[in-house]
Design a protein around this motif. Structure first.
Motif, PDB file in Angstrom:
ATOM      1  N   THR A   1      68.518  -8.550  -1.468  1.00  0.00           N
ATOM      2  CA  THR A   1      67.135  -9.021  -1.568  1.00  0.00           C
ATOM      3  C   THR A   1      67.062 -10.502  -1.263  1.00  0.00           C
ATOM      4  OG1 THR A   1      67.494  -9.349  -3.922  1.00  0.00           O
ATOM      5  CG2 THR A   1      66.402  -7.319  -3.237  1.00  0.00           C
ATOM      6  N   ALA A   2      68.138 -11.150  -1.423  1.00  0.00           N
ATOM      7  CA  ALA A   2      68.101 -12.598  -1.263  1.00  0.00           C
ATOM      8  C   ALA A   2      67.718 -12.993   0.150  1.00  0.00           C
ATOM      9  CB  ALA A   2      69.457 -13.191  -1.628  1.00  0.00           C
TER      10      ALA A   2
ATOM     11  N   GLU B   1      63.414 -12.729   2.291  1.00  0.00           N
ATOM     12  CA  GLU B   1      62.231 -13.545   2.452  1.00  0.00           C
ATOM     13  C   GLU B   1      62.517 -14.879   3.103  1.00  0.00           C
ATOM     14  OE1 GLU B   1      60.391 -10.443   1.245  1.00  0.00           O
ATOM     15  OE2 GLU B   1      59.291 -12.245   1.780  1.00  0.00           O
ATOM     16  N   ARG B   2      63.443 -14.919   3.980  1.00  0.00           N
ATOM     17  CA  ARG B   2      63.723 -16.178   4.627  1.00  0.00           C
ATOM     18  C   ARG B   2      62.590 -16.549   5.552  1.00  0.00           C
ATOM     19  NH1 ARG B   2      68.745 -17.945   4.758  1.00  0.00           N
ATOM     20  NH2 ARG B   2      67.739 -19.931   5.169  1.00  0.00           N
ATOM     21  N   ARG B   3      62.329 -17.790   5.548  1.00  0.00           N
ATOM     22  CA  ARG B   3      61.211 -18.215   6.383  1.00  0.00           C
ATOM     23  C   ARG B   3      61.707 -18.807   7.694  1.00  0.00           C
ATOM     24  NH1 ARG B   3      60.075 -18.329   1.283  1.00  0.00           N
ATOM     25  NH2 ARG B   3      61.637 -19.906   0.929  1.00  0.00           N
ATOM     26  N   GLN B   4      62.654 -18.183   8.256  1.00  0.00           N
ATOM     27  CA  GLN B   4      63.153 -18.700   9.525  1.00  0.00           C
ATOM     28  C   GLN B   4      62.507 -17.947  10.660  1.00  0.00           C
ATOM     29  OE1 GLN B   4      67.427 -18.576   9.451  1.00  0.00           O
ATOM     30  NE2 GLN B   4      67.296 -18.294   7.267  1.00  0.00           N
TER      31      GLN B   4
ATOM     32  N   ARG C   1      66.890 -17.354  -2.091  1.00  0.00           N
ATOM     33  CA  ARG C   1      68.295 -17.137  -1.825  1.00  0.00           C
ATOM     34  C   ARG C   1      69.138 -18.033  -2.706  1.00  0.00           C
ATOM     35  NH1 ARG C   1      72.351 -18.962   1.768  1.00  0.00           N
ATOM     36  NH2 ARG C   1      71.215 -20.903   2.058  1.00  0.00           N
TER      37      ARG C   1
ATOM     38  N   ILE D   1      63.639 -25.928   5.455  1.00  0.00           N
ATOM     39  CA  ILE D   1      62.691 -24.961   4.916  1.00  0.00           C
ATOM     40  C   ILE D   1      63.044 -24.600   3.482  1.00  0.00           C
ATOM     41  CG2 ILE D   1      61.883 -22.583   5.149  1.00  0.00           C
ATOM     42  CD1 ILE D   1      62.018 -22.977   8.190  1.00  0.00           C
TER      43      ILE D   1
ATOM     44  N   GLY E   1      56.332 -14.515   2.425  1.00  0.00           N
ATOM     45  CA  GLY E   1      57.185 -14.473   1.246  1.00  0.00           C
ATOM     46  C   GLY E   1      56.973 -15.701   0.396  1.00  0.00           C
ATOM     47  N   SER E   2      57.097 -15.525  -0.846  1.00  0.00           N
ATOM     48  CA  SER E   2      56.840 -16.653  -1.737  1.00  0.00           C
ATOM     49  C   SER E   2      58.143 -17.287  -2.155  1.00  0.00           C
ATOM     50  CB  SER E   2      56.089 -16.170  -2.963  1.00  0.00           C
ATOM     51  OG  SER E   2      56.971 -15.378  -3.735  1.00  0.00           O
ATOM     52  N   GLY E   3      57.998 -18.308  -2.864  1.00  0.00           N
ATOM     53  CA  GLY E   3      59.200 -18.987  -3.324  1.00  0.00           C
ATOM     54  C   GLY E   3      59.609 -18.553  -4.701  1.00  0.00           C
TER      55      GLY E   3
ATOM     56  N   TRP F   1      52.226 -25.102   0.737  1.00  0.00           N
ATOM     57  CA  TRP F   1      52.732 -24.875  -0.619  1.00  0.00           C
ATOM     58  C   TRP F   1      51.660 -25.119  -1.672  1.00  0.00           C
ATOM     59  CZ3 TRP F   1      56.622 -21.890  -0.829  1.00  0.00           C
ATOM     60  CH2 TRP F   1      57.577 -21.905   0.186  1.00  0.00           C
TER      61      TRP F   1
ATOM     62  N   PRO G   1      59.725 -11.488  -4.384  1.00  0.00           N
ATOM     63  CA  PRO G   1      60.816 -11.865  -3.483  1.00  0.00           C
ATOM     64  C   PRO G   1      61.593 -13.019  -4.074  1.00  0.00           C
ATOM     65  CG  PRO G   1      58.672 -12.174  -2.431  1.00  0.00           C
ATOM     66  CD  PRO G   1      58.406 -11.818  -3.834  1.00  0.00           C
ATOM     67  N   GLN G   2      62.856 -13.044  -3.822  1.00  0.00           N
ATOM     68  CA  GLN G   2      63.676 -14.005  -4.514  1.00  0.00           C
ATOM     69  C   GLN G   2      64.219 -15.070  -3.590  1.00  0.00           C
ATOM     70  OE1 GLN G   2      66.538 -11.714  -6.596  1.00  0.00           O
ATOM     71  NE2 GLN G   2      65.041 -10.860  -7.981  1.00  0.00           N
TER      72      GLN G   2
ATOM     73  N   LYS H   1      49.319 -22.136  -1.576  1.00  0.00           N
ATOM     74  CA  LYS H   1      49.972 -21.011  -2.220  1.00  0.00           C
ATOM     75  C   LYS H   1      49.896 -21.136  -3.728  1.00  0.00           C
ATOM     76  CE  LYS H   1      54.152 -18.377  -1.821  1.00  0.00           C
ATOM     77  NZ  LYS H   1      54.442 -18.308  -3.242  1.00  0.00           N
TER      78      LYS H   1
END
Lengths: 430, 512
Positions: free
Chosen positions: B357-358, B361-364, A97, A335, B499-501, A69, A94-95, A72
């Motif tokens: 879109t939600a 980008e999951r980081r799983q 969730r 995560i 994917g970013s946060g 992080w 990207p969003q 980044k």
């Protein structure tokens, strides 16, 4: 530059090294990267980033995760050199969730990071409103009212019967995680259902008109943040908008909130006072019977990038370490929680000026500010302290608590994480 | 109180921040003679810069007799016992006194190199704490709970757990179990099950015992005529399941076929599935979940091999930034940005329409392991980065696309638009760059620092005082030398960020 003879020096330096980078090394690398950026040594920055990149992993061990992080954020900072046409298209990013309310309820209880503050504040509030039949809580927080069910539950069991409870939240909240997929009104409605279930008379209000945020991208961030600030000051901290009543106990709850108020000198006036101080004075004018303030105990509002990086790194390892103790490396809740922290890291490191909205100050500094602005601290009573202790006992054994002057401080393995305080204005009129 | 004594049961009035509370027995432990290197360091971020950093050996940390007589090497569990024993040696008066006249604050680090507490700025303040940590984290888990099979390395932890295991369980109407009351209450307040009930508030005969529910372990659930439509009502926090023998009840039952084949013995699996389905929000589009969840579930366990290939690509930087800088190539960039998350996330491309879109980008993911590089090779390569202008895969490997799009995150913070004052942007970076579009950025990333004026190293942080002629790569090697023995690089983990946060500014516009 050609193949450097220094590569043999490099191998020499690394001979015998085993395992992964430890925290001290990563910190040094981050600092070197930052200082390289600040002094335009791009090649060095690149090289350090390259190394960090090979260490970092969002699903590795805590150090690796934290590093990912930070890296980044540094990259984000670098790439901000030029705004590109990509920027105008908001959909390209990207969003995160959005959570449901029940997911958020679980989220705030993963570790006692938030629950500690909730518990201490609710206990102090409960005590402060003894004897009142009406309570009005102005909730300035980022956790979408997760704090209140336990207070409502406690009030329901009050021997003399529950007071009637009114909760007000501003219609604007800082654009930070955790993010919900429902509106504040919906949250309020559920809270209302719960209060009804507990036979507590309840009312919920969303305060103020939305600050008009024009859709044109031409507005500068400076203008935007002052819009929000004006909104808070004039619409939210406004006795008539709040519909304050004399026989009501007014409670102002600031949870991870005051850090978003700018602390620079207020432009346009020659006074020394900052926006944050003005805000606090306005709170004082409302004559609340208690103000509870909870926030993270770290000094992050400094202009120097390298000290921000250091302080941040030496502070945010805590939640990463705590999550590691009981959640697996690819656990999605973990995560997500870490990604939210990453969001914060990015703002602290990659942004400057009005775009850097994370302006956290340490608990000690904040307490001094409150005293300077004419507030008395309300000490936490023994009951509160044992409630908090009981709470922490139910969590992993690294969590502890200590008292530091007027603050209760949540500790992880002895290191300060979150502070909780309670205040009354000097000269509070009962 | 069964909890660790140097934590919740002790309160410390000291004003030193970050200072761990003293052990409650008041013992100032003497450092045993078998301690390994004692280092003293002054580090930024270190709570007490004057504290002496002590690194004990694993053997010492695991030893129960930590107080050792220097004369005959006999070991004792308590300092008082050691002192009593020493008297028996008939020492001259001055030797009888303990040598620690200085009341220097001591902090302890973990000897395990990979451990977070190996770093002095993460040191623990007392001997008991570091011993317990070492035992818990790096020790063997010898103690096992009979009720739930959880294992512990420290006996007191095991005792503490056994006391509460299975004693309190709160059950919400939706079926989720909680071992902590406050999490139960909070969940309950927002749970759909309650919302449902309020909607049917007229039929209140089921409500009479609300307080009874809370106080005792619930065995009966209040009647609800239809299963709650909530999709994501139970992401089970680990504490919610007091014992792994009690699986989380997913009320969707027949509507969600993946639940039956997947026995929720492994907590993480379940939470992944429920939170994935939860990403659809609280809408009751449960019919689409069945097929989605199974495909997602399948891909959870399929190894993602494509991520590896991304790392090995080294597209030219210039291409990337040309693409970024010109809108007509935006589609190319978008395509590459979407390949990264696709390979790294569970939600594959066809999932986007379902999750929105939600979910994208999951980081799983379990990243495909990179071929391991030796630390030497790694740093050699790093030193070459400045040398070879074509070796420009650095930021691409980072997923520069996501960070380029991260700059649109500026919008998120301000809510609108981009910083129009580009000079302040460049200034914020510390670069006196005129902002003239992609080309200067390209130069920046390719590492031709001629734009920036005289080359100089930046290592005064370490006080190395390198000569300006050292050049950047010289600076790097000096950096590595200075870090020296503590530095190694584990290249095992995937290097890119899937994917970013970034967050939507949705909250900004909400509340109308």
């Amino acid at each position: 530059m050609r193949e450097s003879p220094q590569s043999s020096i490099l191998s020499g330096a690394l001979k015998g090294c085993l395992g992964s980078l430890d925290g001290a090394c990563i910190e040094k690398l981050l600092l070197h990267c930052a200082s390289a950026l600040e002094s335009n040594d791009v090649t060095l920055a690149q090289q350090v980033m390259w190394v960090l990149n090979n260490v970092a992993s969002p699903v590795g061990d805590p150090n690796q995760r934290l590093t990912s992080w930070f890296l980044k954020a540094l990259i984000s900072r670098v790439s901000r050199v030029c705004p590109t046409p990509m920027n105008l298209n908001g959909n390209s990013s990207p969003q995160r969730r959005l959570m449901t309310v029940t997911e958020l309820a679980g989220y705030v209880d993963l570790i006692p990071w938030h629950r500690f503050g909730f518990c201490a504040s609710n206990s102090a509030i409960f005590k402060a409103i003894q004897g009142y039949n009406k309570v009005h809580i102005l909730d300035l927080s980022i956790t979408h009212c997760m704090q209140w069910p336990t207070l409502i539950d406690t009030l329901a069991k009050r021997p003399e019967g529950p007071p009637s409870v009114r909760i007000s939240v501003p219609s604007w909240r800082p654009p930070v995680p955790p993010l919900l997929n429902v509106s504040s009104e919906e949250v309020g409605q559920r809270l209302g259902n719960f209060a009804k279930f507990k036979d507590v008379p309840f009312e919920f209000n969303v305060i103020g008109e939305q600050p008009t945020v024009p859709s044109s991208p031409c507005i500068s961030t400076l203008e935007c943040s002052s819009l929000q600030y004006d909104f808070l000051l004039n619409q939210v901290l406004n006795p008539s908008t709040l519909k304050l009543e004399d026989d009501e106990a007014l409670v102002i709850n600031c949870q991870n909130w005051l850090r978003y108020l700018p602390d620079e000198q207020n432009n346009g006036a020659s006074q020394e006072i900052s926006c944050r101080d003005i805000f606090l004075n306005r709170i004082k004018d409302l004559n609340p019977c208690i103000i509870t303030v909870v926030d993270e105990d770290s000094e992050l509002d400094v202009s120097n990038l390298t000290s921000r990086i250091t302080t941040c790194f030496n502070y945010l390892w805590i939640p990463f370490d705590a999550l590691e103790t009981f959640l697996s490396k690819d656990n999605s809740q973990r995560i997500e929680y870490e990604a939210d922290i990453g969001h914060k890291i990015e703002n602290i490191i990659a942004f400057e000026g009005t775009q850097r909205i994370e302006r956290l100050e340490s608990g000690t500094k904040f307490s001094q500010r409150m005293r300077n602005n004419g507030f008395f601290s309300v000490p936490f009573c023994e009951e509160t302290i044992s409630e908090v202790k009981f709470l922490l006992d139910e969590h992993a054994s690294g969590w502890g608590m200590k008292k530091e002057d007027d603050m209760l401080v949540l500790t992880w393995k002895g290191h300060n994480s979150v502070y909780a305080t309670a205040w009354v204005p000097c000269g509070f009129d009962d | 109180m069964p909890a660790d004594m140097d934590n919740s049961s002790v309160m410390n009035d000291s004003t030193a921040s970050g200072d761990a509370s003293a052990s409650s027995s008041g013992n100032q432990a003497a450092a045993p003679p078998t301690s390994s290197a004692k280092k003293k360091r002054n580090l930024p971020g270190m709570p007490d810069p004057d504290a002496e950093v002590i690194a004990l050996s694993p053997k010492t940390l695991l030893a129960t007799n930590r107080f050792v007589c220097e004369i005959c090497n006999k070991g004792f569990q308590r300092d008082q016992n050691l002192q009593l024993h020493r008297r028996g040696h008939n020492l001259p008066w001055k030797l009888r006194q303990r040598s620690s006249k200085e009341v220097k604050k001591r902090v302890y680090v973990c000897p395990e190199l990979t451990c977070v507490h190996h770093d002095p700025s993460r040191a623990l303040g007392d001997l008991t704490g570091i011993k317990k940590h070492f035992c818990r984290k790096h020790g063997e888990k010898k103690w096992k709970c009979d009720k739930c099979s959880k294992k512990y390395a420290v006996q007191s932890d095991w005792k503490a757990h056994s006391k509460i295991c299975g004693t309190r369980e709160y059950k919400c109407d939706c079926g989720t179990l909680f071992s902590r009351r406050d999490s139960f209450i909070t969940h309950r307040a927002f749970c759909d099950a309650l919302a449902e009930e309020s909607a049917k508030a007229q039929t209140v005969e089921a409500l009479p015992a609300p307080t009874a529910d809370d106080e005792e372990p619930k065995l009966q659930t209040l009647a609800s005529s239809s299963p709650p439509p909530s999709v994501a009502a139970q992401p089970p926090p680990p504490a919610a399941l007091a014992s792994s023998a009690l699986p989380v009840q997913n009320p969707e039952g027949p509507e969600n076929p993946t639940q039956s084949p997947a026995p929720p013995q492994i907590l993480e699996e379940t939470s992944v599935v429920t939170s994935l389905t939860g990403s659809c929000g609280s809408s009751s589009s449960s019919s689409s979940h069945g097929s989605t969840s199974s495909s997602v579930f399948a891909s959870l366990f399929a190894s993602s091999t494509t991520s590896g290939s991304l790392q090995s690509q080294t597209p030219e930087f210039t291409d990337l930034f040309r693409a970024v800088a010109r809108p007509e190539n935006a589609s190319e960039v978008v395509a590459s940005s979407s390949t990264e998350p696709i390979s790294l996330c569970l939600a594959t491309s066809h999932g986007s329409s379902i999750f929105g879109t939600a979910g994208q980008e999951r980081r799983q993911y379990a990243p495909a392991p990179q071929p391991a590089m030796s630390a030497t090779a790694l740093l050699q390569k790093a030193a070459q980065i400045g040398a070879a202008a074509t070796n420009a895969s650095l930021l691409r490997g980072f997923g520069i696309v996501s960070s380029a799009s991260a700059s649109s995150g500026q919008q998120e913070w301000s809510g609108r638009g981009i910083e129009s004052d580009s000079a302040s942007l460049a200034a914020g970076l510390g670069l006196g760059l005129p902002c003239d579009g992609g080309s200067s950025l390209k130069e920046l990333m390719l590492g031709t620092p001629s734009v920036f004026g005289p080359k100089h190293t930046t290592l005064d942080l370490l006080g190395l005082g390198m000569a300006a002629g050292g050049g950047p790569s010289g600076g790097f090697s000096a950096l590595m030398t200075s870090i020296g023995g503590g530095l190694d690089v584990a290249a095992a983990a995937a290097a890119s960020f899937g994917g970013s946060g970034e967050y939507s500014g949705k909250d900004m516009g909400r509340g109308s």
